[in-house]
Design a protein around this motif. Structure first.
Motif, PDB file in Angstrom:
ATOM      1  N   ILE A 142       0.854  -1.196   0.000  1.00 58.40           N
ATOM      2  CA  ILE A 142       0.000   0.000   0.000  1.00 58.40           C
ATOM      3  C   ILE A 142       0.884   1.238   0.000  1.00 58.40           C
ATOM      4  O   ILE A 142       1.821   1.345   0.787  1.00 58.40           O
ATOM      5  CB  ILE A 142      -0.933  -0.001   1.222  1.00 58.40           C
ATOM      6  N   GLN A 143       0.567   2.181  -0.873  1.00 58.54           N
ATOM      7  CA  GLN A 143       1.337   3.411  -1.000  1.00 58.54           C
ATOM      8  C   GLN A 143       0.456   4.634  -0.725  1.00 58.54           C
ATOM      9  O   GLN A 143      -0.724   4.649  -1.098  1.00 58.54           O
ATOM     10  CB  GLN A 143       1.898   3.542  -2.423  1.00 58.54           C
ATOM     11  N   VAL A 144       1.042   5.648  -0.106  1.00 58.42           N
ATOM     12  CA  VAL A 144       0.344   6.930   0.051  1.00 58.42           C
ATOM     13  C   VAL A 144      -0.023   7.430  -1.339  1.00 58.42           C
ATOM     14  O   VAL A 144       0.778   7.353  -2.269  1.00 58.42           O
ATOM     15  CB  VAL A 144       1.228   7.956   0.792  1.00 58.42           C
ATOM     16  N   GLY A 145      -1.247   7.906  -1.482  1.00 55.50           N
ATOM     17  CA  GLY A 145      -1.723   8.417  -2.764  1.00 55.50           C
ATOM     18  C   GLY A 145      -2.555   7.426  -3.550  1.00 55.50           C
ATOM     19  O   GLY A 145      -3.207   7.805  -4.518  1.00 55.50           O
ATOM     20  N   ALA A 146      -2.568   6.147  -3.138  1.00 57.23           N
ATOM     21  CA  ALA A 146      -3.404   5.158  -3.823  1.00 57.23           C
ATOM     22  C   ALA A 146      -4.874   5.541  -3.645  1.00 57.23           C
ATOM     23  O   ALA A 146      -5.265   6.062  -2.592  1.00 57.23           O
ATOM     24  CB  ALA A 146      -3.146   3.761  -3.269  1.00 57.23           C
ATOM     25  N   ARG A 178      -1.899   8.038   4.711  1.00 58.50           N
ATOM     26  CA  ARG A 178      -0.815   7.715   5.647  1.00 58.50           C
ATOM     27  C   ARG A 178      -0.637   6.199   5.693  1.00 58.50           C
ATOM     28  O   ARG A 178      -1.611   5.460   5.743  1.00 58.50           O
ATOM     29  CB  ARG A 178      -1.142   8.233   7.038  1.00 58.50           C
ATOM     30  N   VAL A 179       0.606   5.768   5.695  1.00 59.38           N
ATOM     31  CA  VAL A 179       0.940   4.357   5.886  1.00 59.38           C
ATOM     32  C   VAL A 179       1.884   4.298   7.069  1.00 59.38           C
ATOM     33  O   VAL A 179       2.972   4.871   7.033  1.00 59.38           O
ATOM     34  CB  VAL A 179       1.602   3.749   4.632  1.00 59.38           C
ATOM     35  N   GLU A 180       1.476   3.641   8.113  1.00 55.76           N
ATOM     36  CA  GLU A 180       2.270   3.513   9.329  1.00 55.76           C
ATOM     37  C   GLU A 180       2.690   2.047   9.464  1.00 55.76           C
ATOM     38  O   GLU A 180       1.992   1.244  10.070  1.00 55.76           O
ATOM     39  CB  GLU A 180       1.452   3.967  10.541  1.00 55.76           C
ATOM     40  N   LYS A 205       3.329   0.452  13.106  1.00 55.87           N
ATOM     41  CA  LYS A 205       2.112   0.134  13.868  1.00 55.87           C
ATOM     42  C   LYS A 205       1.095  -0.652  13.038  1.00 55.87           C
ATOM     43  O   LYS A 205       0.038  -1.001  13.528  1.00 55.87           O
ATOM     44  CB  LYS A 205       1.484   1.415  14.401  1.00 55.87           C
ATOM     45  N   GLN A 206       1.420  -0.892  11.763  1.00 54.68           N
ATOM     46  CA  GLN A 206       0.622  -1.732  10.873  1.00 54.68           C
ATOM     47  C   GLN A 206      -0.785  -1.182  10.598  1.00 54.68           C
ATOM     48  O   GLN A 206      -1.756  -1.928  10.568  1.00 54.68           O
ATOM     49  CB  GLN A 206       0.524  -3.156  11.431  1.00 54.68           C
ATOM     50  N   PHE A 207      -0.897   0.145  10.397  1.00 57.30           N
ATOM     51  CA  PHE A 207      -2.186   0.698  10.007  1.00 57.30           C
ATOM     52  C   PHE A 207      -2.017   1.701   8.878  1.00 57.30           C
ATOM     53  O   PHE A 207      -0.929   2.212   8.638  1.00 57.30           O
ATOM     54  CB  PHE A 207      -2.939   1.321  11.193  1.00 57.30           C
ATOM     55  N   VAL A 208      -3.117   1.942   8.192  1.00 59.05           N
ATOM     56  CA  VAL A 208      -3.162   2.979   7.160  1.00 59.05           C
ATOM     57  C   VAL A 208      -4.309   3.924   7.495  1.00 59.05           C
ATOM     58  O   VAL A 208      -5.282   3.540   8.144  1.00 59.05           O
ATOM     59  CB  VAL A 208      -3.345   2.400   5.733  1.00 59.05           C
ATOM     60  N   VAL A 259      -7.344   1.925   9.381  1.00 60.22           N
ATOM     61  CA  VAL A 259      -7.564   0.553   8.941  1.00 60.22           C
ATOM     62  C   VAL A 259      -6.322  -0.296   9.185  1.00 60.22           C
ATOM     63  O   VAL A 259      -5.201   0.142   8.915  1.00 60.22           O
ATOM     64  CB  VAL A 259      -7.910   0.536   7.428  1.00 60.22           C
ATOM     65  N   LEU A 260      -6.549  -1.512   9.672  1.00 58.69           N
ATOM     66  CA  LEU A 260      -5.492  -2.514   9.745  1.00 58.69           C
ATOM     67  C   LEU A 260      -5.630  -3.384   8.504  1.00 58.69           C
ATOM     68  O   LEU A 260      -6.605  -4.132   8.374  1.00 58.69           O
ATOM     69  CB  LEU A 260      -5.645  -3.386  10.993  1.00 58.69           C
TER      70      LEU A 260
END
Length: 170
Positions: free
Chosen positions: A15-19, A108-110, A113-116, A140-141
């Motif tokens: 998963i990428q920021v901007g998708a 945001r992709v974290e 902490k494994q969340f977006v 979201v996880l």
């Protein structure tokens, strides 16, 4: 059931920021009645039969949240995802039989902490100006990746136990 039916959505590493993801949906009176039957919410604002002639029936906010939740769990990031937080703003009442377009974007992709974080907006599909009637922030996880194959690559020596206390000595 085919193997494709069992596939999970995108893991956080994909998963990428901007998708983005977009869908258009008409919220019919049938959808509102199903919501009311499940929740036993009989707010007269949701039913045509109990309305004054001047009042418009509106879509319950939870029905709109259901569209957002379903999109996360079925499409973006997809099956296996779990919604853990939602902040929803509905700026105008949305009447029955409205056709809305929902645009989703990863903001945001974290990975640690494994969340977006996903920003979702909703607007009437026929509105050329795309004026928002719905704005949401979703945490979201995504589906978990299979880490079994990586255990031989993790160096346990980099992990350190930190004991309690008010200060840290470096």
């Amino acid at each position: 059931m085919t193997n494709q039916d069992n596939q999970l959505g995108k893991p956080i590493s994909a998963i990428q920021v901007g998708a983005t993801f977009s869908l258009t949906e008409t919220i019919k009176e049938r959808d509102v009645l199903l919501y009311m039957g499940v929740t036993d919410d009989s707010n007269p604002a949701y039913l045509k039969q109990t309305q004054d002639a001047e009042m418009k029936t509106v879509v319950p906010p939870i029905a709109l949240m259901g569209i957002l939740t379903r999109t996360v769990s079925m499409h973006f990031p997809g099956p296996g995802s779990r919604l853990i937080e939602m902040n929803l703003n509905i700026s105008d009442p949305i009447p029955h039989n409205s056709t809305l377009t929902f645009d989703f974007e990863i903001i945001r992709v974290e990975e640690l902490k494994q969340f977006v974080t996903i920003h979702a907006i909703g607007y009437y599909a026929d509105d050329p100006r795309h004026e928002r009637v719905l704005d949401a922030i979703l945490t979201v996880l995504p589906p978990e990746e299979n880490l079994d194959q990586l255990t031989d690559k993790i160096d346990a020596g980099v992990f350190q136990r930190i004991t309690g206390g008010d200060t840290f000595d470096y």
